[in-house]
Each structure stands twice: as C-alpha cells, then as structure tokens.
Design an enzyme around this catalytic site. Structure first.
Site, PDB file in Angstrom:
ATOM      1  N   CYS A 113       4.574   3.550  -2.468  1.00  0.00           N
ATOM      2  CA  CYS A 113       4.907   3.100  -3.822  1.00  0.00           C
ATOM      3  C   CYS A 113       5.130   4.282  -4.776  1.00  0.00           C
ATOM      4  O   CYS A 113       6.154   4.937  -4.698  1.00  0.00           O
ATOM      5  CB  CYS A 113       3.856   2.128  -4.340  1.00  0.00           C
ATOM      6  SG  CYS A 113       4.457   1.148  -5.745  1.00  0.00           S
ATOM      7  N   HIS A 221       3.597  -1.867   0.106  1.00  0.00           N
ATOM      8  CA  HIS A 221       2.167  -1.541   0.207  1.00  0.00           C
ATOM      9  C   HIS A 221       1.596  -1.960   1.562  1.00  0.00           C
ATOM     10  O   HIS A 221       0.931  -3.005   1.669  1.00  0.00           O
ATOM     11  CB  HIS A 221       1.390  -2.228  -0.923  1.00  0.00           C
ATOM     12  CG  HIS A 221       1.570  -1.589  -2.255  1.00  0.00           C
ATOM     13  ND1 HIS A 221       0.724  -0.599  -2.732  1.00  0.00           N
ATOM     14  CD2 HIS A 221       2.508  -1.789  -3.208  1.00  0.00           C
ATOM     15  CE1 HIS A 221       1.139  -0.218  -3.927  1.00  0.00           C
ATOM     16  NE2 HIS A 221       2.212  -0.920  -4.249  1.00  0.00           N
ATOM     17  N   GLU A 223      -0.928  -0.808   2.964  1.00  0.00           N
ATOM     18  CA  GLU A 223      -2.394  -0.741   2.922  1.00  0.00           C
ATOM     19  C   GLU A 223      -3.028  -2.053   2.461  1.00  0.00           C
ATOM     20  O   GLU A 223      -4.247  -2.220   2.551  1.00  0.00           O
ATOM     21  CB  GLU A 223      -2.841   0.409   2.009  1.00  0.00           C
ATOM     22  CG  GLU A 223      -2.980   0.099   0.535  1.00  0.00           C
ATOM     23  CD  GLU A 223      -1.689  -0.137  -0.231  1.00  0.00           C
ATOM     24  OE1 GLU A 223      -1.733  -0.575  -1.394  1.00  0.00           O
ATOM     25  OE2 GLU A 223      -0.604   0.114   0.356  1.00  0.00           O
TER      26      GLU A 223
END
Length: 248
Positions: A113, A221, A223
């Site tokens: 990001c 994202h 994660e």
C-alpha cells in the site's frame, strides 16, 4: 540450522492518547512474519536518530508497510497546497533513505500500500490522489463510514501479468484483492515491471531487479487475514524465498 532472516518493518507516527508513538500495526507482524518465516525488527521513522546505512547493515530485507498517511506531494514533484493528508514527513524521509541503502547493498525491499507508493516515487514515478473519488466509475476504496472489517472486505479483480513473479507464485492470472487506498500510481517509476493491473488499468503490483536489490510491491493488503487467503500466503512465500536470496 540457518538463522531466520531479519525483516525490517518501517514504523509510522501514530497518535496514542495525548502522545505520539512510532508503531507498526500488529497485523503486519502476525500476518507477514510467519509466512515469510522471518524475524521482524521495527525501525522508527526518526531520521534525526536513526541512520539508514547503519540500520540497513543489520537487516536481510525491508518491508515498507501501509499507513493512513499520504506521501507529501513535493516528493513526486507536485507542490500542491490542498493535497489531502494526513502526512508523515519523517516516514517519507526514512522510507526513501532506507530503500536507497538497501537496494544499493543488494538487499530486497518489499512494499504494501503506502510502501508500494513510496517505491514508485523512489524510482521516479508519480502518484494520483483520486482513487476514491465518487465520480470515478471504478472505486478503489470502500465508502466512508463503514466498519474496519467492512473496509477491508472491499474487493476488486486484478489481472496478474504474464511472465511475472507473482503469477508464477500464485498460479492463476485472475485473482481478487482487497482495495483500501485513496492514492495510487500515476506515472510508473523507471525500471519497474508491472506485475498486476486492476480492471481500469491502474497498476496494482510491480517488481524490479534493476537497481541492485530486488523489489516487490503490491497496492493491496495481503497481511489482512492471510490465514483465510491462500493467494496472500503464496505471495508471502515468494517474499520469503527472495529474502533468502531466491530469484525474483
């Protein structure tokens, strides 16, 4: 037994109560570290105290994380007074310095990001700030006012580029990714290879080996809840191999 590599994770300035803190959201620690099999080391974005060259010498790789803040527009050649914040100028400076030193040392740098946007700027690219404009036909961010979980539930399709490292790792060209960004790539930086695009043509991932160390960065994202997303785990597996000297 070989020691696990050390993956530096850059911090952001966060407002905690009445004070400021240097922090990395724990989803990067729990979401990334186990899947790349690395020891995370938090790096404060305090260039007055943290020497990038000294720190880089102790790292095997660097992750530039996401953040609520935006890069200051002068970093990519636009002096716009009404550009939307919040800003974190120390993070900007630390990210640019660390990326420069790591790549010159031949060490990998990963971006998620904001980190993806930072690396585009580091390579001479520019950013656009309209990705969540209601007038856009294709939205890259969930509507304002939704819950945190609902924000990350906002998804769109991505096409992985033929011959790219991410396609080789994931094994299918068309995937869905979460989309939580107000800014994105305008002009792609020099020496960056497109790894993925959104349906509206916006670059969603890139890689490079042109400036010493390997670079791999995504706008989405991975994660966020990787235990429920096999593609995220495969992406982190690729990062883990690169972190250990594997080819990109």
């Amino acid at each position: 037994m070989n020691a696990r590599p050390i993956l530096g994770m850059i911090c952001c300035q966060r407002h905690v109560g009445t004070e400021y803190a240097q922090a990395v959201m724990e989803r990067y620690l729990y979401g990334v570290s186990p899947h790349v099999d690395a020891i995370p080391l938090l790096i404060p974005s305090l260039p007055a105290f943290v020497d990038a060259e000294t720190v880089a010498g102790r790292l095997d790789g660097l992750l530039l994380t996401g953040s609520p803040s935006n890069m200051q527009p002068h970093r990519y050649g636009e002096a716009i007074e009404d550009a939307p914040g919040p800003f974190d100028p120390n993070r900007d400076e630390m990210a640019m310095a660390l990326a420069d030193v790591m790549l010159k040392a031949g060490k990998p740098v990963f971006g998620i990001c904001r980190g993806f946007q930072e690396l585009n700027v580091h390579f001479g690219g520019t950013l656009r700030r309209d990705m969540a404009d209601p007038a856009r036909a294709f939205q890259h961010h969930s509507p304002d006012g939704v819950s945190f979980d609902a924000m990350f539930a906002h998804e769109h399709d991505v096409r992985l580029e033929e011959g790219g490292a991410i396609l080789a790792a994931i094994g299918q060209a068309d995937i869905k990714v979460n989309s939580v960004h107000y800014q994105g790539v305008d002009k792609l930086g020099a020496d960056l290879r497109v790894e993925a695009r959104a349906p509206d043509g916006v670059v969603e991932a890139f890689s490079s080996t042109a400036r010493g160390g390997p670079v791999l960065a995504v706008q989405w994202h991975p994660e966020w809840k990787p235990e429920a997303n096999e593609n995220s785990r495969k992406l982190f597996g690729l990062m883990g191999r690169v972190l250990r000297g594997g080819a990109l």
